[in-house]
Structure formats: C-alpha cells, structure tokens
Design an enzyme around this catalytic site. Structure first.
Site, PDB file in Angstrom:
ATOM      1  N   THR A 199      -2.172  70.087  22.245  1.00  0.00           N
ATOM      2  CA  THR A 199      -2.393  69.740  20.816  1.00  0.00           C
ATOM      3  C   THR A 199      -3.649  70.059  20.566  1.00  0.00           C
ATOM      4  O   THR A 199      -4.909  69.521  21.110  1.00  0.00           O
ATOM      5  CB  THR A 199      -1.589  68.582  20.333  1.00  0.00           C
ATOM      6  OG1 THR A 199      -2.244  68.424  19.059  1.00  0.00           O
ATOM      7  CG2 THR A 199      -2.245  67.591  21.202  1.00  0.00           C
ATOM      8  N   ASP A 200      -3.851  70.320  18.852  1.00  0.00           N
ATOM      9  CA  ASP A 200      -5.374  70.420  18.642  1.00  0.00           C
ATOM     10  C   ASP A 200      -5.959  69.024  18.356  1.00  0.00           C
ATOM     11  O   ASP A 200      -7.195  68.853  18.306  1.00  0.00           O
ATOM     12  CB  ASP A 200      -5.421  71.255  17.426  1.00  0.00           C
ATOM     13  CG  ASP A 200      -4.587  70.693  16.211  1.00  0.00           C
ATOM     14  OD1 ASP A 200      -3.861  69.580  16.339  1.00  0.00           O
ATOM     15  OD2 ASP A 200      -4.649  71.214  15.054  1.00  0.00           O
ATOM     16  N   GLU A 201      -5.090  67.975  18.554  1.00  0.00           N
ATOM     17  CA  GLU A 201      -5.534  66.664  18.363  1.00  0.00           C
ATOM     18  C   GLU A 201      -6.467  66.275  19.511  1.00  0.00           C
ATOM     19  O   GLU A 201      -7.228  65.429  19.362  1.00  0.00           O
ATOM     20  CB  GLU A 201      -4.381  65.666  18.283  1.00  0.00           C
ATOM     21  CG  GLU A 201      -3.528  66.099  16.841  1.00  0.00           C
ATOM     22  CD  GLU A 201      -2.842  64.843  16.418  1.00  0.00           C
ATOM     23  OE1 GLU A 201      -3.136  63.762  16.743  1.00  0.00           O
ATOM     24  OE2 GLU A 201      -1.868  65.197  15.390  1.00  0.00           O
ATOM     25  N   TYR A 243      -1.986  58.744  20.816  1.00  0.00           N
ATOM     26  CA  TYR A 243      -1.266  59.836  21.262  1.00  0.00           C
ATOM     27  C   TYR A 243      -2.195  60.970  21.617  1.00  0.00           C
ATOM     28  O   TYR A 243      -1.877  61.743  22.679  1.00  0.00           O
ATOM     29  CB  TYR A 243      -0.576  60.247  19.880  1.00  0.00           C
ATOM     30  CG  TYR A 243       0.050  61.899  19.896  1.00  0.00           C
ATOM     31  CD1 TYR A 243       1.099  62.153  20.589  1.00  0.00           C
ATOM     32  CD2 TYR A 243      -0.649  62.881  19.136  1.00  0.00           C
ATOM     33  CE1 TYR A 243       1.336  63.406  20.709  1.00  0.00           C
ATOM     34  CE2 TYR A 243      -0.383  63.992  19.053  1.00  0.00           C
ATOM     35  CZ  TYR A 243       0.771  64.437  20.085  1.00  0.00           C
ATOM     36  OH  TYR A 243       0.991  65.732  19.992  1.00  0.00           O
ATOM     37  N   LYS A 264      -2.174  62.988  25.204  1.00  0.00           N
ATOM     38  CA  LYS A 264      -1.880  64.399  25.371  1.00  0.00           C
ATOM     39  C   LYS A 264      -3.158  64.810  26.134  1.00  0.00           C
ATOM     40  O   LYS A 264      -3.064  65.957  26.800  1.00  0.00           O
ATOM     41  CB  LYS A 264      -1.893  64.832  24.126  1.00  0.00           C
ATOM     42  CG  LYS A 264      -0.541  64.885  23.345  1.00  0.00           C
ATOM     43  CD  LYS A 264       0.784  65.280  24.199  1.00  0.00           C
ATOM     44  CE  LYS A 264       0.776  66.737  24.318  1.00  0.00           C
ATOM     45  NZ  LYS A 264       1.790  67.307  24.889  1.00  0.00           N
TER      46      LYS A 264
HETATM   47  P1  NAD Z   1       9.637  65.763  19.508  1.00  0.00           P
HETATM   48  O1  NAD Z   1       9.223  64.439  19.309  1.00  0.00           O
HETATM   49  O2  NAD Z   1      10.551  66.304  18.502  1.00  0.00           O
HETATM   50  O3  NAD Z   1      10.472  65.923  20.811  1.00  0.00           O
HETATM   51  C1  NAD Z   1       9.843  65.541  22.055  1.00  0.00           C
HETATM   52  C2  NAD Z   1      11.049  65.854  23.082  1.00  0.00           C
HETATM   53  O4  NAD Z   1      10.661  65.181  24.263  1.00  0.00           O
HETATM   54  C3  NAD Z   1      12.473  64.964  22.699  1.00  0.00           C
HETATM   55  O5  NAD Z   1      13.524  66.035  22.556  1.00  0.00           O
HETATM   56  C4  NAD Z   1      12.541  63.845  23.619  1.00  0.00           C
HETATM   57  O6  NAD Z   1      13.868  63.279  23.915  1.00  0.00           O
HETATM   58  C5  NAD Z   1      11.634  64.791  24.820  1.00  0.00           C
HETATM   59  N1  NAD Z   1      11.231  63.379  25.551  1.00  0.00           N
HETATM   60  C6  NAD Z   1      10.397  62.392  25.310  1.00  0.00           C
HETATM   61  N2  NAD Z   1       9.952  61.744  26.458  1.00  0.00           N
HETATM   62  C7  NAD Z   1      10.810  62.453  27.338  1.00  0.00           C
HETATM   63  C8  NAD Z   1      10.701  62.078  28.837  1.00  0.00           C
HETATM   64  N3  NAD Z   1      10.243  60.921  29.533  1.00  0.00           N
HETATM   65  N4  NAD Z   1      11.445  62.838  29.712  1.00  0.00           N
HETATM   66  C9  NAD Z   1      12.146  63.912  28.943  1.00  0.00           C
HETATM   67  N5  NAD Z   1      12.096  64.127  27.907  1.00  0.00           N
HETATM   68  C10 NAD Z   1      11.484  63.261  27.168  1.00  0.00           C
HETATM   69  O7  NAD Z   1       8.195  66.454  19.585  1.00  0.00           O
HETATM   70  P2  NAD Z   1       7.865  67.780  19.000  1.00  0.00           P
HETATM   71  O8  NAD Z   1       7.236  67.667  17.536  1.00  0.00           O
HETATM   72  O9  NAD Z   1       8.739  68.740  19.310  1.00  0.00           O
HETATM   73  O10 NAD Z   1       6.535  68.220  19.960  1.00  0.00           O
HETATM   74  C11 NAD Z   1       6.876  68.828  21.229  1.00  0.00           C
HETATM   75  C12 NAD Z   1       5.378  69.181  22.085  1.00  0.00           C
HETATM   76  O11 NAD Z   1       4.606  69.714  21.358  1.00  0.00           O
HETATM   77  C13 NAD Z   1       4.840  67.907  22.252  1.00  0.00           C
HETATM   78  O12 NAD Z   1       4.405  68.003  23.693  1.00  0.00           O
HETATM   79  C14 NAD Z   1       3.913  67.684  21.287  1.00  0.00           C
HETATM   80  O13 NAD Z   1       2.609  66.968  21.995  1.00  0.00           O
HETATM   81  C15 NAD Z   1       3.329  69.101  21.086  1.00  0.00           C
HETATM   82  N6  NAD Z   1       2.706  69.654  19.860  1.00  0.00           N
HETATM   83  C16 NAD Z   1       3.558  69.325  18.683  1.00  0.00           C
HETATM   84  C17 NAD Z   1       2.993  69.959  17.517  1.00  0.00           C
HETATM   85  C18 NAD Z   1       3.950  69.289  16.301  1.00  0.00           C
HETATM   86  O14 NAD Z   1       3.192  69.744  15.011  1.00  0.00           O
HETATM   87  N7  NAD Z   1       4.974  69.097  16.270  1.00  0.00           N
HETATM   88  C19 NAD Z   1       1.856  70.536  17.491  1.00  0.00           C
HETATM   89  C20 NAD Z   1       1.210  70.726  18.787  1.00  0.00           C
HETATM   90  C21 NAD Z   1       1.536  70.361  19.721  1.00  0.00           C
HETATM   91  O1  DAU Z   2      -1.940  68.690  14.989  1.00  0.00           O
HETATM   92  C1  DAU Z   2      -0.849  68.806  15.852  1.00  0.00           C
HETATM   93  C2  DAU Z   2      -0.263  67.465  15.596  1.00  0.00           C
HETATM   94  O2  DAU Z   2       0.551  67.509  14.582  1.00  0.00           O
HETATM   95  C3  DAU Z   2       0.887  67.375  16.942  1.00  0.00           C
HETATM   96  O3  DAU Z   2       0.221  67.233  18.228  1.00  0.00           O
HETATM   97  C4  DAU Z   2       1.787  65.993  16.462  1.00  0.00           C
HETATM   98  O4  DAU Z   2       2.542  65.508  17.479  1.00  0.00           O
HETATM   99  C5  DAU Z   2       2.362  66.116  15.235  1.00  0.00           C
HETATM  100  O5  DAU Z   2       2.919  64.936  14.948  1.00  0.00           O
HETATM  101  C6  DAU Z   2       1.462  66.423  14.198  1.00  0.00           C
HETATM  102  O6  DAU Z   2       0.481  65.224  13.985  1.00  0.00           O
HETATM  103  P1  DAU Z   2      -0.157  64.550  12.567  1.00  0.00           P
HETATM  104  O7  DAU Z   2      -0.304  63.378  12.746  1.00  0.00           O
HETATM  105  O8  DAU Z   2      -1.049  65.551  11.857  1.00  0.00           O
HETATM  106  O9  DAU Z   2       1.389  64.713  11.667  1.00  0.00           O
HETATM  107  P2  DAU Z   2       2.147  63.769  10.691  1.00  0.00           P
HETATM  108  O10 DAU Z   2       3.300  64.804  10.084  1.00  0.00           O
HETATM  109  O11 DAU Z   2       2.491  62.482  11.115  1.00  0.00           O
HETATM  110  O12 DAU Z   2       1.248  63.879   9.752  1.00  0.00           O
HETATM  111  C7  DAU Z   2       0.664  65.052   8.829  1.00  0.00           C
HETATM  112  C8  DAU Z   2      -0.293  64.366   7.975  1.00  0.00           C
HETATM  113  O13 DAU Z   2       0.333  63.699   6.808  1.00  0.00           O
HETATM  114  C9  DAU Z   2      -1.559  63.561   8.377  1.00  0.00           C
HETATM  115  O14 DAU Z   2      -2.775  63.863   7.901  1.00  0.00           O
HETATM  116  C10 DAU Z   2      -0.879  62.099   8.057  1.00  0.00           C
HETATM  117  C11 DAU Z   2      -0.147  62.504   6.847  1.00  0.00           C
HETATM  118  N1  DAU Z   2       0.872  61.550   6.378  1.00  0.00           N
HETATM  119  C12 DAU Z   2       1.859  61.517   7.347  1.00  0.00           C
HETATM  120  C13 DAU Z   2       3.042  60.740   7.093  1.00  0.00           C
HETATM  121  C14 DAU Z   2       4.235  60.588   8.340  1.00  0.00           C
HETATM  122  C15 DAU Z   2       1.144  60.949   5.279  1.00  0.00           C
HETATM  123  O15 DAU Z   2       0.146  60.989   4.329  1.00  0.00           O
HETATM  124  N2  DAU Z   2       2.237  60.303   4.767  1.00  0.00           N
HETATM  125  C16 DAU Z   2       3.160  60.027   5.898  1.00  0.00           C
HETATM  126  O16 DAU Z   2       4.349  59.457   5.508  1.00  0.00           O
END
Ligand code: NAD
Ligand code: DAU
Length: 339
Positions: free
Chosen positions: A125-127, A153, A157
């Site tokens: 992730t970019d985080e 988190y 990662k």
């Molecule tokens: P999500 O929470 O929707 O999905 C995570 C999945 O992993 C779920 O299906 C969960 O059951 C499974 N999981 C969790 N723990 C597990 C374990 N111990 N063994 C097997 N399965 C397990 O998350 P997402 O938003 O789809 O993110 C997927 C990946 O992409 C993550 O690695 C996250 O860090 C990365 N990522 C997400 C974003 C985003 O914006 N959502 C951006 C960049 C990177």
């Molecule tokens: O940047 C990549 C990441 O993006 C992934 O690695 C993470 O898995 C994914 O959850 C996401 O992280 P963020 O923290 O950026 O996403 P989130 O949707 O939780 O929040 C997006 C922005 O919105 C953040 O600045 C916080 C704000 N926010 C979020 C929630 C849930 C609010 O203002 N109110 C809210 O209720």
C-alpha cells in the site's frame, strides 16, 4: 493452464481481482484462499463460484501446513489477505501484526519450500510511505521515498513489504511488490469512506467527516488496480516495487460533496467528527515507473464518471450492503463452512 493462488480473494480487491483474472485470462485457474474474517464475503463471488477454473478454500494464511499444501498446486501467488482498515488497527493492532506480518512470513516460507510455486506478488500500500504535507502540492511518493508508516495498519503492511524484500535478497525468491493508493468500486466493505458515506445517505443518515476534512487521497478504480497487479505479475522485474495510483487527488471534503451531489443531498448531511488519531494528511502517488516499464496506466478511474458508476452500484445493490451492514451476510458461509 497457469494456476494462481490468491490470498484474501473474498475481500473487496480480492473478489474483483479473481473475477478480473477469470474474465481476461482464459488460460488461468484461480485458487482463492481466504479465512473469511469479518470483511471476507463469499457473496462477492456468487457469479463465478461455479466456474470450473475457480476454487475456494477456506484457510488462514497463518496456517503453515495448509499454505504448504496449496503452494504445491500454484504456479504463482498473489498475496493480498490482510487486516485492511486503519481505524480498526487503532482500536486493536493484534490481528494486524499477526496476519499482515506473521501471515506474510508463513506464506513466504511455504512458497520458498515449495517445489512448485513461482513468482510471489505482494499487494502492499502507499501507506508505507507515511504522509505528505498539504502545502507541498507537487510532492509525490516514488518507489525511492523512505518508508515511514504512521498507523499500526501501515506499520504491519510495511513489515510484510520488508519481509518480501528480505526473502528476495536472502533466498533469491522471485518476488514483486505493488504499492497502491485508495481503491473504490463495487463490493467494498462499508467501513471504508465511499461505501460508508453512500450507504449512510441511502439510509437517511449523516456522513461522519473526520477532522477538518482536508486530508487528501489519490483514488483509483479497483479494476485499474487489478490490471496493475496482473501486469506486474506477468511482466514486472523480479525484486522490484511498483507504485500504482490514479493521478486523482481529492480532499475528503471534495469527495464528500461529490457523493452528496450524486445522491441529491446537501451539506447539512455532513457531520464533522473527531479526527482519526495520527491521520495521514496527504497521499499522492508517482506511478511513472509502472507506466514507463510495463505500459500500465489507469483507464477506468476518471471522475466524475467512475465515482458515479460506483455510487450507482451501491444504489442498485441494496441487498448486498444491507446484509453486510446487518451482519446477515455471514449466514451463508456459516451454513456452508460453520463458524
Ligand atoms: P478487505 O478487508 O476487503 O479484504 C481482506 C480479505 O483478507 C478478506 O476477505 C479477509 O477474510 C481476508 N483475510 C484477512 N485475514 C486473513 C487471514 N489471516 N488468512 C486468510 N485470509 C484473511 O481488504 P481490501 O481493501 O480488499 O484490501 C486487500 C489488500 O489490498 C490488502 O492487503 C490491503 O492492504 C491492500 N490495499 C488495499 C487498498 C484499498 O484501498 N482498499 C489500497 C492498497 C492496498
Ligand atoms: O491508501 C491505501 C489505503 O487506503 C489502503 O492501504 C487501506 O487498506 C484502505 O483502507 C485505505 O485507507 P484509508 O484510511 O485512506 O481509507 P478510509 O476509507 O478508511 O478513509 C479514507 C479517508 O476518509 C481518510 O482520510 C479518512 C477519511 N474518513 C474515513 C472514514 C471511514 C472520514 O472522514 N470518515 C470516515 O468515516
């Protein structure tokens, strides 16, 4: 046939990725291993569950014996199982360290010892880069930006990301890593900001905007991310990291007003709430490396069209998110797999 083992394929990005691979690569099979934690949902995959090229295995990536058995069937691994929500990691970081660091180590060892599994792709992730200042509008994260994670988190990662680097360096494993910005699209768990805000508004509830709402995120459609993952898996250089981003920076206030407008609601539906502790101010990705080397660039992320489509998806699929929000979605797999 090439068999890809996808971890976390029942989550948001995972389910979209499994579907993307089956649609775009007729010669690939997918094994989806997922523990079905709170965010794993087999309803995300009902349209492809009977595809003969797809198989679901309920399993935990921390289970070394189970992962070793699966590695013997895989030609490549796409590892995205994770605890993924920043706010939850602030409440309790334990599962984040156990899955995102410990689980990644177990998987890497299983892949290393396997006689079969080839390339290993880690979805990072970019985080991992921490935060940019709002004032420094030209700054972007490159692959050379020092790692400086700010939330539990992000730190977990980063732990997985650095283990991948170390296993490539020490054992010569064929590992590639993607570091992506914020995704949006269908099947996102409604704890994340876009589906939370859209579904709250449909329910007539206000949307909780953290702090001053000026934090900036770079939004990418999940299908663009899926294509980037597949591109790096197939063409990326071993041991390399590739940033993935949408070139689509929006402050949370801008995002919120865009959603309100698409939903026909006014600013009175915003509720400013206490900020997230340690809230990263700005993320912005320089994705020129993946474009230059591998020819990938986002084609589905442009706003307002892509956001409108996503809002529309939640409007036209109320049964999906209502079951998720009420917890009822768990019944299906509890019947099938128990507990
Ligand atoms: P999500 O929470 O929707 O999905 C995570 C999945 O992993 C779920 O299906 C969960 O059951 C499974 N999981 C969790 N723990 C597990 C374990 N111990 N063994 C097997 N399965 C397990 O998350 P997402 O938003 O789809 O993110 C997927 C990946 O992409 C993550 O690695 C996250 O860090 C990365 N990522 C997400 C974003 C985003 O914006 N959502 C951006 C960049 C990177
Ligand atoms: O940047 C990549 C990441 O993006 C992934 O690695 C993470 O898995 C994914 O959850 C996401 O992280 P963020 O923290 O950026 O996403 P989130 O949707 O939780 O929040 C997006 C922005 O919105 C953040 O600045 C916080 C704000 N926010 C979020 C929630 C849930 C609010 O203002 N109110 C809210 O209720």
């Amino acid at each position: 046939m090439t068999t890809i083992l996808v971890t976390g394929g029942a989550g948001f990005i995972g389910a979209n990725f499994v579907r993307f691979v089956l649609r775009h690569r007729p010669s690939y099979r997918v094994i989806n291993v997922d523990a079905l934690t709170y965010s794993g949902n087999l309803e995300n995959l009902t349209d492809i569950e009977s595809d003969s090229r797809y198989r679901f295995v309920r399993g935990d990536i921390r289970d070394g014996a189970a992962m070793a058995a699966l590695m013997d069937e895989a030609d490549a691994v796409v590892h995205m199982a994770a605890e993924s929500h920043v706010d939850r990691s602030i409440l309790d970081s334990t599962p984040f360290i156990q899955t995102n660091v410990g689980g990644t180590q177990v998987l890497l060892d299983a892949a290393r010892k396997s006689g079969r599994a080839g390339r290993f792709l880690y979805v990072s992730t970019d985080e991992v880069y921490g935060s940019l200042a709002l004032e420094d509008t030209d700054a972007k994260f490159t692959e050379e930006t020092p790692l400086a994670p700010n939330s539990p988190y992000a730190a977990s990662k980063t732990g997985g990301d650095l283990l991948c680097r170390a296993y490539h360096h020490t054992f010569g494993m064929d590992i590639v890593t993607t570091r992506c910005s914020n995704n949006f699209g269908p099947y996102q768990f409604p704890e994340k900001v876009i589906p939370l805000f859209v579904t709250n508004l449909i329910e007539g509830k206000k949307v909780p905007l953290y702090g001053d709402g000026l934090n900036v995120r770079d939004w990418l459609h999940v299908d663009d991310h899926c294509e980037a993952i597949l591109t790096v898996l197939e063409k990326g250089r071993s041991g390399e990291v590739y940033n993935v981003g949408g070139n689509n920076e929006q402050s949370n206030v801008e995002l919120t007003h865009a959603i309100l407008s698409l939903m026909g609601c006014g600013g009175e539906m915003i509720q400013y709430v206490t900020d997230r502790p340690g809230h990263d101010r700005r993320y912005a990705i320089d994705a020129s490396k993946i474009e230059r080397e591998l020819g990938w660039r986002p084609t589905r992320s442009a706003w307002p069209g892509a956001l409108r489509e996503t809002v529309e998806w939640y409007r036209t699929n109320p049964a999906w998110w209502q079951r998720v929000k009420s917890g009822e979605y768990r019944r299906y797999y509890e019947q099938q797999y128990g507990g």
